[in-house]
Each structure stands twice: as structure tokens, then as C-alpha cells.
Write a protein that holds these residues in place. Structure first.
Motif, PDB file in Angstrom:
ATOM      1  N   MET A 146       0.694  -1.449   0.026  1.00 57.18           N
ATOM      2  CA  MET A 146      -0.402   0.195  -0.526  1.00 57.18           C
ATOM      3  C   MET A 146       0.864   0.848  -0.193  1.00 57.18           C
ATOM      4  SD  MET A 146      -3.159  -0.895   2.426  1.00 57.18           S
ATOM      5  CE  MET A 146      -2.456  -1.772   3.380  1.00 57.18           C
ATOM      6  N   PHE A 149       2.494   2.171  -3.237  1.00 52.53           N
ATOM      7  CA  PHE A 149       1.554   3.485  -4.482  1.00 52.53           C
ATOM      8  C   PHE A 149       0.623   4.311  -3.529  1.00 52.53           C
ATOM      9  CE2 PHE A 149       2.048  -0.796  -6.056  1.00 52.53           C
ATOM     10  CZ  PHE A 149       2.309  -0.753  -7.541  1.00 52.53           C
ATOM     11  N   ARG A 186       6.584  -0.565  -6.976  1.00 55.38           N
ATOM     12  CA  ARG A 186       5.467  -0.034  -7.802  1.00 55.38           C
ATOM     13  C   ARG A 186       5.825  -0.401  -9.630  1.00 55.38           C
ATOM     14  NH1 ARG A 186       7.086   4.480  -4.781  1.00 55.38           N
ATOM     15  NH2 ARG A 186       8.823   5.164  -6.037  1.00 55.38           N
ATOM     16  N   PRO A 207      -1.077  -4.639  -3.816  1.00 52.88           N
ATOM     17  CA  PRO A 207      -2.184  -3.291  -3.428  1.00 52.88           C
ATOM     18  C   PRO A 207      -3.602  -4.146  -4.708  1.00 52.88           C
ATOM     19  CG  PRO A 207      -1.014  -3.069  -4.698  1.00 52.88           C
ATOM     20  CD  PRO A 207      -0.285  -4.480  -5.132  1.00 52.88           C
ATOM     21  N   LEU A 209      -6.114  -1.807  -5.661  1.00 51.47           N
ATOM     22  CA  LEU A 209      -6.199  -0.386  -6.094  1.00 51.47           C
ATOM     23  C   LEU A 209      -7.397   0.402  -6.619  1.00 51.47           C
ATOM     24  CD1 LEU A 209      -2.915  -0.397  -8.107  1.00 51.47           C
ATOM     25  CD2 LEU A 209      -3.254   0.140  -5.659  1.00 51.47           C
ATOM     26  N   ASP A 210      -7.369   1.807  -6.548  1.00 52.24           N
ATOM     27  CA  ASP A 210      -9.273   2.347  -7.113  1.00 52.24           C
ATOM     28  C   ASP A 210      -9.290   2.448  -8.485  1.00 52.24           C
ATOM     29  OD1 ASP A 210      -7.923   4.613  -6.962  1.00 52.24           O
ATOM     30  OD2 ASP A 210      -8.640   5.631  -5.182  1.00 52.24           O
ATOM     31  N   GLN A 213      -5.659   4.920  -9.597  1.00 53.84           N
ATOM     32  CA  GLN A 213      -4.070   3.181  -9.314  1.00 53.84           C
ATOM     33  C   GLN A 213      -4.000   4.228  -7.806  1.00 53.84           C
ATOM     34  OE1 GLN A 213      -3.036   1.019 -11.019  1.00 53.84           O
ATOM     35  NE2 GLN A 213      -5.147   1.832 -11.611  1.00 53.84           N
ATOM     36  N   ARG A 214      -4.902   4.409  -6.752  1.00 54.63           N
ATOM     37  CA  ARG A 214      -4.656   4.120  -5.529  1.00 54.63           C
ATOM     38  C   ARG A 214      -4.956   3.202  -4.138  1.00 54.63           C
ATOM     39  NH1 ARG A 214      -4.346  10.569  -3.949  1.00 54.63           N
ATOM     40  NH2 ARG A 214      -5.369   9.508  -1.978  1.00 54.63           N
ATOM     41  N   PRO A 215      -4.513   3.115  -3.065  1.00 50.54           N
ATOM     42  CA  PRO A 215      -4.227   2.032  -2.471  1.00 50.54           C
ATOM     43  C   PRO A 215      -5.636   2.016  -1.780  1.00 50.54           C
ATOM     44  CG  PRO A 215      -2.641   3.037  -1.560  1.00 50.54           C
ATOM     45  CD  PRO A 215      -3.191   3.401  -2.842  1.00 50.54           C
ATOM     46  N   SER A 248     -11.764  -5.104  -6.170  1.00 51.55           N
ATOM     47  CA  SER A 248     -11.519  -3.400  -6.965  1.00 51.55           C
ATOM     48  C   SER A 248     -12.778  -2.900  -7.782  1.00 51.55           C
ATOM     49  CB  SER A 248     -10.194  -3.418  -7.704  1.00 51.55           C
ATOM     50  OG  SER A 248     -10.355  -2.072  -7.956  1.00 51.55           O
ATOM     51  N   SER A 258      -9.183   6.619   0.642  1.00 56.59           N
ATOM     52  CA  SER A 258      -7.961   5.322  -0.660  1.00 56.59           C
ATOM     53  C   SER A 258      -7.315   6.062   0.040  1.00 56.59           C
ATOM     54  CB  SER A 258      -8.416   5.666  -2.210  1.00 56.59           C
ATOM     55  OG  SER A 258      -8.083   7.680  -1.899  1.00 56.59           O
TER      56      SER A 258
END
Length: 263
Positions: A146, A149, A186, A207, A209-210, A213-215, A248, A258
Motif C-alpha cells: 500500500m 502506491f 511499484r 495492493p 487499487l481504485d 490507482q490509489r491504494p 477492486s 483511498s
């Protein structure tokens, strides 16, 4: 477990809840007072208020306090509304049944790891992590997955908040060495715990991700060096990534954090 004076009376009360819960058992007033810097009268008043509000429970025969049932109600509500656990549950079940290994689901909280769900291996292995526990971000597979990202500024703040306590000889000692590994994570989308938090405990993590691309979380498969190697666990990464992507997609549109709340 010390009580602080941050955020006024509300902050004192919440810190006091943390203190009582942190003992992990019913606790007497004198024990709380030993770790508190609040005046005795203030401490007693806050304990009484928390008890009357059912945030704490008081056992008069033993003279002890412990977390109250109202906290359980709030915890269940938070679990349903602000964690990935309800959405992820069937996916964790399926992955656990397929692999037969320990599966963790986690989210970031203030730069640290909050384990929100767990499936034990067919042959369980003793380890620190359980649903509801807080773990370090810098030396766990899910934590590093996490942290890697987070947007750059948020990642820098999160790394500054890590303790870098050397749990084992493999633990990162500073932000610089951790940041170098996060760059690799990453690039690959895969994180490992190389006995960094507990001796013999290893994992592979990815991870969740939303759309930006945020965790919003992470998941891992965890085992022991007594049973598997890191290469063995690396072979499970594709199944982890597929499951993370499915979670996701189902989490899209939900109101989930997030990124950690980092001051």
C-alpha cells in the motif's frame, strides 16, 4: 498506552478508550492511572462518562473496566461501511479454499496496517496478524504494497511516521532503504515480507487499487520458511492479483478511504 491531551475532552476520552483496550484484559483504575498523565479527578470523570455511555463496561465486584458493548456495535458498523471486508469476503473464501494458505486483507490507517479480515491456512501457523490488529507499515508485505502506491507527498509523510524498529535482522532501518524497495514494488505490483516483522514468517502481497490507482487495501498469502520459500509464494502472485482486481471492481463506487489520514 499513555493518554494524551490532544483535541480537548473528546481527544482525552478517545485516548483513554485506547488505553483501556490496550491492556487486553479488564483493568483497575489504579492501573490506568499509572499510565495516564491526566489528573486523578479528570481520569475518574472520563471513565464514568465513558461507562455511562456504554463505551466502557465496569465490573463492580472486581473494580475493573473493559471495552463496552456500544464499541462492538460501532465496530460492526464501521466494518460494514468503511472496510473492504464485506465486499472481499467471498473472494477471500474462494482464494483460501483454492490455495489452502493464510490470506490477509488489510487497509492503511495513519500509515500503519489495519488487518480487516483473515483466513487461516488448512494447517494454521502462529503469527501476529489477526483481524482488528494494527501492524507496522514498513515491514509487512501488505503495508509495503500500500505504501508503494501512495501519491508521492503522502508516501513521504507516511514513511516519516514509521518507527523503523528492527524486529528482525531483515527489517528496514530507515526510509531510504524502504523507498528503494517501494520503487521495485511499484514496478512489479508485488510485495514480499522477507521475515521482516517476525522470524520465519514470509508472505507475498499485492495492493488493491481504485480507479485512480490509489491504494484502498492490500491482500497477502502468508506462510513460514519452515514450509515454503519466497519463490514458492511468488508463484501465487497471479492468483492474488486476479483476486485483488475482482475486489477492486466490486468496491468501485463505495465510500472507502483511498489513503491514510496522515497529519
Amino acid at each position: 498506552m499513555g493518554v494524551t491531551h490532544s483535541d480537548g475532552t473528546v481527544g482525552k476520552a478517545l485516548a483513554l478508550l485506547d488505553t483501556v483496550a490496550g491492556f487486553g484484559r479488564p483493568v483497575r483504575f489504579a492501573e490506568v492511572q499509572e499510565v495516564s498523565d491526566l489528573p486523578k479527578a479528570t481520569l475518574y470523570r472520563l471513565l464514568q462518562t465513558l461507562t455511562s455511555q456504554r463505551m466502557l463496561s465496569y465490573e463492580p465486584d472486581r473494580g475493573t473496566y473493559q471495552p463496552g458493548l456500544r464499541l462492538v456495535q460501532l465496530a460492526h458498523s464501521a466494518w460494514r461501511q468503511t472496510t473492504l471486508a464485506p465486499v472481499a469476503r467471498p473472494h477471500l473464501d474462494a482464494l483460501s479454499a483454492k490455495l489452502g494458505e493464510t490470506v490477509h486483507l488489510a487497509q492503511l490507517d495513519g500509515g500503519q496496517v489495519l488487518y480487516v479480515d483473515k483466513r487461516n491456512a488448512r494447517r494454521p501457523i502462529p503469527m501476529f496478524s489477526d483481524a482488528g490488529k494494527i501492524g507496522p507499515g514498513y515491514c509487512t508485505g501488505v503495508g509495503k504494497a500500500m505504501l508503494a502506491f501512495l501519491p508521492e507527498a503522502e508516501r513521504a509523510r507516511a514513511l516519516a511516521q514509521q518507527s523503523y524498529f528492527p524486529h528482525t535482522e531483515h527489517t528496514h532501518r530507515d526510509a531510504e532503504s524502504l523507498e528503494a524497495e517501494l520503487a521495485e514494488i511499484r514496478a512489479s505490483g508485488i510485495s514480499f515480507d522477507r521475515e521482516e516483522h517476525e522470524p520465519t514468517i514470509i508472505c507475498v502481497a499485492v495492493p488493491i487499487l481504485d480507479e485512480r490507482q490509489r491504494p484502498i487495501g492490500a491482500m497477502s498469502v502468508t506462510s513460514s520458511t519452515l514450509r515454503h520459500s519466497l519463490d514458492d509464494l511468488a508463484q501465487l502472485a497471479p492468483a492474488l492479483k486476479t483476486t485483488a482486481a475482482a475486489i477492486s471492481r466490486e468496491a468501485a463506487g463505495l465510500s472507502l478511504p483511498s489513503a491514510p489520514d496522515i497529519a
